[in-house]
Design a protein around this motif. Structure first.
Motif, short mmCIF file in Angstrom:
data_model
loop_
_atom_site.label_atom_id
_atom_site.label_comp_id
_atom_site.label_asym_id
_atom_site.label_seq_id
_atom_site.Cartn_x
_atom_site.Cartn_y
_atom_site.Cartn_z
N TYR A 1 1.32 10.34 8.49
CA TYR A 1 2.66 10.95 8.28
C TYR A 1 3.30 11.37 9.71
N VAL B 1 -2.33 9.41 -4.10
CA VAL B 1 -2.91 8.23 -4.23
C VAL B 1 -4.73 8.42 -4.75
N TYR B 2 -4.98 9.84 -4.77
CA TYR B 2 -6.21 10.26 -5.45
C TYR B 2 -5.90 10.93 -6.77
N ASP C 1 2.60 12.67 -2.36
CA ASP C 1 1.57 11.39 -1.94
C ASP C 1 0.49 11.63 -3.01
N LEU D 1 4.97 5.12 2.11
CA LEU D 1 5.56 6.39 2.94
C LEU D 1 6.37 5.93 3.99
N GLY E 1 0.93 -1.22 0.10
CA GLY E 1 -0.10 -0.02 -0.01
C GLY E 1 1.06 1.28 -0.14
N ALA E 2 0.10 2.47 -0.18
CA ALA E 2 1.08 3.69 -0.31
C ALA E 2 1.31 3.86 1.34
N THR E 3 0.55 3.30 2.19
CA THR E 3 1.14 3.49 3.71
C THR E 3 2.38 2.88 3.94
N ASN F 1 -6.25 14.73 1.33
CA ASN F 1 -6.90 14.22 2.26
C ASN F 1 -6.58 14.97 3.50
N SER G 1 -1.16 4.14 -5.20
CA SER G 1 -1.39 2.73 -4.92
C SER G 1 -2.65 2.27 -5.71
N THR H 1 -9.15 -0.77 -1.26
CA THR H 1 -8.13 -0.52 -0.13
C THR H 1 -7.66 -1.50 0.57
N LYS I 1 -3.96 -3.49 -0.24
CA LYS I 1 -2.58 -2.99 0.20
C LYS I 1 -1.45 -3.34 -0.83
N ALA J 1 -5.43 1.32 -4.32
CA ALA J 1 -6.41 1.25 -3.19
C ALA J 1 -7.73 2.38 -3.53
N LYS J 2 -7.49 3.79 -4.10
CA LYS J 2 -8.49 4.28 -4.44
C LYS J 2 -8.77 4.34 -5.83
N PHE K 1 -2.81 13.81 6.47
CA PHE K 1 -3.38 12.19 6.53
C PHE K 1 -2.47 11.80 7.75
N ASN L 1 0.78 16.42 -0.37
CA ASN L 1 -0.30 15.24 -0.88
C ASN L 1 -1.40 15.97 -1.68
N1 PMP Z 1 -1.98 8.64 1.36
C1 PMP Z 1 -3.45 9.09 1.67
C2 PMP Z 1 -3.39 10.62 1.35
C3 PMP Z 1 -4.39 8.65 1.86
O1 PMP Z 1 -5.61 9.19 1.99
C4 PMP Z 1 -4.49 7.28 2.08
C5 PMP Z 1 -5.59 6.20 2.28
N2 PMP Z 1 -6.38 6.58 3.01
C6 PMP Z 1 -3.12 6.35 1.87
C7 PMP Z 1 -2.04 7.39 1.45
C8 PMP Z 1 -2.96 5.09 1.89
O2 PMP Z 1 -3.14 4.19 0.79
P1 PMP Z 1 -3.09 2.78 1.06
O3 PMP Z 1 -4.42 2.15 1.33
O4 PMP Z 1 -2.69 2.26 -0.45
O5 PMP Z 1 -2.00 2.44 2.00
#
Ligand code: PMP
Length: 350
Positions: A56, A143-144, A141, A32, A27-29, A112, A172, A180, A183, A174-175, A53, A108
């Motif tokens: 961070y 992801v959107y 970041d 990061l 995932g992006a998580t 978000n 990622s 989601t 991952k 996910a979105k 978000f 970002n």
């Molecule tokens: N960055 C931002 C700004 C997000 O909103 C989210 C998910 N809420 C993520 C990263 C994490 O993405 P992933 O589900 O791919 O881990």
């Protein structure tokens, strides 16, 4: 998946991407987390825009760094008429935040929780500060990245002059593909930056689920060949407009987002009776206004929101906002619209 990522992003990032430019992550998580681990040493500072978000803050602290939040502020104007583009930052304040300890700035966009899509002009300003501080690199970041509305264009800071060597772009599945739970994410950048992220990544998780990488590779190729991103945008635009309308009919003032699938609502003026939104679920200290409203909306109205105080640092804690999400089926959004109409009947009238 690395090949499919390269096919998708080479034109977008204006680079011919090779496997040395890409690391696939949980995932992006995790992208990061690994990036913060790779670049932040004890005492380093990381700048980002607030609200942010919440990952961070935790990830920067775990790397021994300090998060320096720069506020996104709204103008003093009629609250019925706000858009996410009304959120702006003070350029002087951002400039002052940079110093010799600054290691990273996290940008970002689309953002978000506000839905703000940073303009090219804002991005150029940020890029110039990064160029002026040779120690600093950027986490973009994004992801959107495919979810933007109205006239908002998603710009990529990695494509600005001199920024490719200074930026780790993270996204990622996910979105974009509404998965989601899978991952599956990635970080893209110059070979030097990606080598450092990969070193951290192999000590966090080593590698990620192979069958899902195969599915995401197919999805990326399908998306390119079938105009999927346009469809995604159109479908979310309808959902955004529907929820904005439903919130207005319920007497609330949504801040109309130009990106992401979130809508912020200021709840400062909602009055609850003492028995509404009470904290019966946990013993944690979650008694701010946004938590009370979120509990009340969940238990009494039947629509769940995120209390936005969690998107602020301790020093700047703001309890005025809750975040609605429209990444839901049309049927669920219609049900939510009906339920939200009860809001006006339930509020304390005194
Ligand atoms: N960055 C931002 C700004 C997000 O909103 C989210 C998910 N809420 C993520 C990263 C994490 O993405 P992933 O589900 O791919 O881990």
């Amino acid at each position: 998946m690395v090949e499919a990522i390269s096919e998708t992003y080479s034109p977008l990032l204006k680079q011919q991407l090779t496997p040395q430019n890409i690391v696939t992550t949980c995932g992006a998580t995790e992208a990061l987390y690994a990036t913060f681990q790779a670049f932040v040493d004890p005492g380093d500072e990381v700048i980002t825009f607030e609200p942010f978000f919440d990952t961070y803050l935790g990830a920067v602290i775990m790397a021994g760094g300090k998060l320096k939040p720069i506020p996104l502020r709204l103008p003093n104007k009629n609250s019925n008429d706000l858009k996410s583009s009304d959120f702006t930052f003070d350029r002087e304040e951002l400039k002052q935040a940079f110093n010799e300890k600054t290691k990273l700035i996290v940008l970002n966009t689309p953002h978000n929780p506000t839905g703000k899509v940073f303009t090219l002009d804002e991005m150029e300003f940020i890029a110039q500060l990064v160029r002026d501080h040779p120690r600093c690199i950027v986490i973009a970041d994004e992801v959107y990245e495919w979810i933007t509305f109205d006239n908002a264009t998603h710009h990529r800071i990695a494509t600005l002059d001199g920024m490719w060597e200074r930026t780790v772009t993270i996204s990622s599945a996910a979105k974009t593909f509404s998965v989601t739970g899978w991952k599956i994410g990635w970080a893209i950048g110059s070979p030097d930056l990606i080598a450092a992220v990969t070193k951290a990544h192999v000590y966090v998780i080593f590698s990620i689920v192979t069958p899902l990488q195969d599915s995401v590779a197919r999805s990326l190729r399908y998306a390119l060949a079938n105009n999927f991103y346009q469809e995604l945008r159109e479908s979310y635009l309808k959902k955004r407009d529907f929820l904005v309308d439903a919130l207005r009919k319920a007497g609330l003032s949504p801040i109309v987002p130009q990106g992401s699938f979130f809508i912020l609502v200021n709840v400062k003026d909602i009055k609850l009776r003492p028995d509404q939104g009470m904290n019966t679920i946990t013993n944690l200290n979650m008694d701010t206004k946004d938590w009370k409203i979120s509990r009340w909306l969940t238990t009494d109205i039947g629509v769940t929101t995120i209390p936005c105080s969690s998107f602020y640092s301790e020093e700047n804690k703001c309890e005025d906002y809750v975040r609605f999400a429209f990444c839901k089926t049309d049927e669920i959004l219609e049900k939510a619209a009906e339920k939200l109409l009860q809001i006006t009947n339930q509020q304390d009238k005194e």
